[in-house]
Design an enzyme around this catalytic site. Structure first.
Site, PDB file in Angstrom:
ATOM      1  N   ASP A  84      45.953  18.534  40.082  1.00 11.70           N
ATOM      2  CA  ASP A  84      46.248  17.983  41.396  1.00 11.70           C
ATOM      3  C   ASP A  84      45.225  16.884  41.657  1.00 11.70           C
ATOM      4  O   ASP A  84      44.453  16.517  40.756  1.00 11.70           O
ATOM      5  CB  ASP A  84      46.263  19.073  42.473  1.00 11.70           C
ATOM      6  CG  ASP A  84      44.885  19.621  42.824  1.00 11.70           C
ATOM      7  OD1 ASP A  84      43.882  19.259  42.165  1.00 11.70           O
ATOM      8  OD2 ASP A  84      44.800  20.430  43.771  1.00 11.70           O
ATOM      9  N   HIS A  85      45.206  16.375  42.876  1.00  8.38           N
ATOM     10  CA  HIS A  85      44.281  15.300  43.225  1.00  8.38           C
ATOM     11  C   HIS A  85      42.815  15.731  43.098  1.00  8.38           C
ATOM     12  O   HIS A  85      41.967  14.940  42.716  1.00  8.38           O
ATOM     13  CB  HIS A  85      44.569  14.790  44.646  1.00  8.38           C
ATOM     14  CG  HIS A  85      44.598  15.887  45.659  1.00  8.38           C
ATOM     15  ND1 HIS A  85      45.682  16.738  45.797  1.00  8.38           N
ATOM     16  CD2 HIS A  85      43.687  16.288  46.568  1.00  8.38           C
ATOM     17  CE1 HIS A  85      45.422  17.612  46.751  1.00  8.38           C
ATOM     18  NE2 HIS A  85      44.217  17.360  47.237  1.00  8.38           N
ATOM     19  N   CYS A 143      42.594  22.008  39.177  1.00  5.78           N
ATOM     20  CA  CYS A 143      42.666  21.676  40.605  1.00  5.78           C
ATOM     21  C   CYS A 143      41.232  21.723  41.120  1.00  5.78           C
ATOM     22  O   CYS A 143      40.290  21.815  40.329  1.00  5.78           O
ATOM     23  CB  CYS A 143      43.621  22.597  41.370  1.00  5.78           C
ATOM     24  SG  CYS A 143      43.125  24.320  41.549  1.00  5.78           S
ATOM     25  N   GLY A 144      41.031  21.664  42.409  1.00  4.02           N
ATOM     26  CA  GLY A 144      39.675  21.628  42.944  1.00  4.02           C
ATOM     27  C   GLY A 144      38.808  22.770  42.450  1.00  4.02           C
ATOM     28  O   GLY A 144      37.701  22.566  41.966  1.00  4.02           O
ATOM     29  N   THR A 145      39.320  23.995  42.550  1.00  4.19           N
ATOM     30  CA  THR A 145      38.581  25.172  42.084  1.00  4.19           C
ATOM     31  C   THR A 145      39.147  25.758  40.796  1.00  4.19           C
ATOM     32  O   THR A 145      38.493  26.574  40.153  1.00  4.19           O
ATOM     33  CB  THR A 145      38.610  26.291  43.143  1.00  4.19           C
ATOM     34  OG1 THR A 145      39.975  26.686  43.342  1.00  4.19           O
ATOM     35  CG2 THR A 145      37.965  25.836  44.439  1.00  4.19           C
ATOM     36  N   GLY A 146      40.366  25.418  40.463  1.00  2.00           N
ATOM     37  CA  GLY A 146      41.075  26.023  39.343  1.00  2.00           C
ATOM     38  C   GLY A 146      41.849  27.267  39.746  1.00  2.00           C
ATOM     39  O   GLY A 146      42.688  27.753  38.985  1.00  2.00           O
ATOM     40  N   LEU A 147      41.593  27.770  40.929  1.00  4.95           N
ATOM     41  CA  LEU A 147      42.224  29.016  41.371  1.00  4.95           C
ATOM     42  C   LEU A 147      43.720  28.876  41.619  1.00  4.95           C
ATOM     43  O   LEU A 147      44.526  29.592  41.022  1.00  4.95           O
ATOM     44  CB  LEU A 147      41.538  29.533  42.640  1.00  4.95           C
ATOM     45  CG  LEU A 147      40.121  30.050  42.462  1.00  4.95           C
ATOM     46  CD1 LEU A 147      39.420  30.184  43.810  1.00  4.95           C
ATOM     47  CD2 LEU A 147      40.145  31.369  41.723  1.00  4.95           C
ATOM     48  N   GLY A 148      44.087  27.984  42.507  1.00  2.00           N
ATOM     49  CA  GLY A 148      45.494  27.857  42.889  1.00  2.00           C
ATOM     50  C   GLY A 148      46.393  27.483  41.727  1.00  2.00           C
ATOM     51  O   GLY A 148      47.475  28.055  41.553  1.00  2.00           O
ATOM     52  N   HIS A 154      40.011  37.272  22.785  1.00  2.00           N
ATOM     53  CA  HIS A 154      40.461  38.591  23.220  1.00  2.00           C
ATOM     54  C   HIS A 154      41.762  38.578  24.006  1.00  2.00           C
ATOM     55  O   HIS A 154      42.485  39.574  23.999  1.00  2.00           O
ATOM     56  CB  HIS A 154      39.383  39.255  24.074  1.00  2.00           C
ATOM     57  CG  HIS A 154      38.167  39.637  23.297  1.00  2.00           C
ATOM     58  ND1 HIS A 154      37.142  40.372  23.838  1.00  2.00           N
ATOM     59  CD2 HIS A 154      37.792  39.371  22.020  1.00  2.00           C
ATOM     60  CE1 HIS A 154      36.202  40.554  22.930  1.00  2.00           C
ATOM     61  NE2 HIS A 154      36.566  39.949  21.815  1.00  2.00           N
ATOM     62  N   ARG A 156      36.174  20.409  41.084  1.00  2.00           N
ATOM     63  CA  ARG A 156      35.074  20.289  42.046  1.00  2.00           C
ATOM     64  C   ARG A 156      33.978  21.310  41.770  1.00  2.00           C
ATOM     65  O   ARG A 156      33.027  21.422  42.537  1.00  2.00           O
ATOM     66  CB  ARG A 156      35.616  20.455  43.464  1.00  2.00           C
ATOM     67  CG  ARG A 156      36.581  19.348  43.858  1.00  2.00           C
ATOM     68  CD  ARG A 156      37.158  19.545  45.244  1.00  2.00           C
ATOM     69  NE  ARG A 156      38.046  18.432  45.562  1.00  2.00           N
ATOM     70  CZ  ARG A 156      39.109  18.544  46.350  1.00  2.00           C
ATOM     71  NH1 ARG A 156      39.417  19.708  46.888  1.00  2.00           N
ATOM     72  NH2 ARG A 156      39.861  17.488  46.589  1.00  2.00           N
ATOM     73  N   ARG A 170      42.698  45.139  17.934  1.00  2.00           N
ATOM     74  CA  ARG A 170      42.784  45.927  19.173  1.00  2.00           C
ATOM     75  C   ARG A 170      43.149  45.054  20.365  1.00  2.00           C
ATOM     76  O   ARG A 170      43.740  45.517  21.330  1.00  2.00           O
ATOM     77  CB  ARG A 170      41.488  46.683  19.425  1.00  2.00           C
ATOM     78  CG  ARG A 170      40.315  45.822  19.840  1.00  2.00           C
ATOM     79  CD  ARG A 170      39.047  46.673  20.008  1.00  2.00           C
ATOM     80  NE  ARG A 170      37.983  45.946  20.647  1.00  2.00           N
ATOM     81  CZ  ARG A 170      37.127  45.140  20.043  1.00  2.00           C
ATOM     82  NH1 ARG A 170      37.232  44.934  18.741  1.00  2.00           N
ATOM     83  NH2 ARG A 170      36.158  44.534  20.706  1.00  2.00           N
ATOM     84  N   HIS A 171      42.824  43.756  20.283  1.00  2.00           N
ATOM     85  CA  HIS A 171      43.133  42.841  21.379  1.00  2.00           C
ATOM     86  C   HIS A 171      44.630  42.538  21.443  1.00  2.00           C
ATOM     87  O   HIS A 171      45.173  42.329  22.524  1.00  2.00           O
ATOM     88  CB  HIS A 171      42.330  41.549  21.238  1.00  2.00           C
ATOM     89  CG  HIS A 171      40.863  41.809  21.124  1.00  2.00           C
ATOM     90  ND1 HIS A 171      40.126  42.374  22.146  1.00  2.00           N
ATOM     91  CD2 HIS A 171      40.003  41.623  20.089  1.00  2.00           C
ATOM     92  CE1 HIS A 171      38.873  42.512  21.753  1.00  2.00           C
ATOM     93  NE2 HIS A 171      38.778  42.071  20.514  1.00  2.00           N
ATOM     94  N   ARG A 184      46.367  45.042  23.522  1.00  2.00           N
ATOM     95  CA  ARG A 184      46.164  44.816  24.955  1.00  2.00           C
ATOM     96  C   ARG A 184      46.996  43.640  25.467  1.00  2.00           C
ATOM     97  O   ARG A 184      47.558  43.701  26.563  1.00  2.00           O
ATOM     98  CB  ARG A 184      44.684  44.616  25.236  1.00  2.00           C
ATOM     99  CG  ARG A 184      43.912  45.902  24.942  1.00  2.00           C
ATOM    100  CD  ARG A 184      42.429  45.704  24.923  1.00  2.00           C
ATOM    101  NE  ARG A 184      41.769  46.953  24.568  1.00  2.00           N
ATOM    102  CZ  ARG A 184      40.620  47.019  23.957  1.00  2.00           C
ATOM    103  NH1 ARG A 184      39.966  45.912  23.622  1.00  2.00           N
ATOM    104  NH2 ARG A 184      40.075  48.177  23.671  1.00  2.00           N
TER     105      ARG A 184
END
Length: 149
Positions: free
Chosen positions: A8-9, A65-70, A98, A109, A132-133, A136
């Site tokens: 994003d911006h 994005c700004g935080t990477g979260l959204g 893993h 940001r 094993r990974h 999972r």
């Protein structure tokens, strides 16, 4: 490697730096936007990158994005996507080794360019360990199937 990239911006400047770096390293980079610092909505960009990875048009994806979260939450709504939000090289390595993450999410940001490029390098050069990974990761896929009917 064929890599999808999008931001994003808030992640635009970091995306541009990573894109240039990847191209200099010989990777084919497919840019899904943003193409400026003008405001755009990260769910749309995350979806485009995730679909391109899911449909094997690109081997892996990088979203910012700004935080990477959204943008990581958005990408993870697409079945078959394992987007990992990373802010250090150890987590980058583990997300691949893993968790077989197929998309790397970064905060434009949050991270400086130098650290972001180190993270990208580690992430691209780490192979999934399986063993094993794999069991999972298959359980993650089972959850996805169970709740995406």
């Amino acid at each position: 490697m064929k890599i999808a990239i999008g931001s994003d911006h808030g992640g635009f400047q970091l995306k541009e730096a990573i894109k240039t770096y990847l191209e200099e390293k010989g990777h084919e980079v497919n840019d899904f936007g943003a193409y400026s610092t003008e405001s755009v909505d990260y769910p749309e960009i995350g979806e485009k990158v995730a679909i391109s990875v899911k449909e094997a048009e690109n081997e892996r994806g990088i979203i910012i994005c700004g935080t990477g979260l959204g943008i990581s939450i958005s990408a993870n709504k697409i079945p078959g996507i394992r987007a990992a939000l990373v802010s250090d090289t150890f987590t980058a390595k583990m997300s691949r080794a893993h968790n077989d993450a197929n998309i790397l999410a970064l905060g434009g940001r949050v991270l400086g360019v130098d650290l972001a490029l180190e993270i990208v390098d580690v992430w691209l050069h780490t192979e999934f360990e399986g063993g094993r990974h794999e069991r999972r990761v298959n359980k993650i896929k089972d959850l996805e199937s169970k709740y995406n009917k």
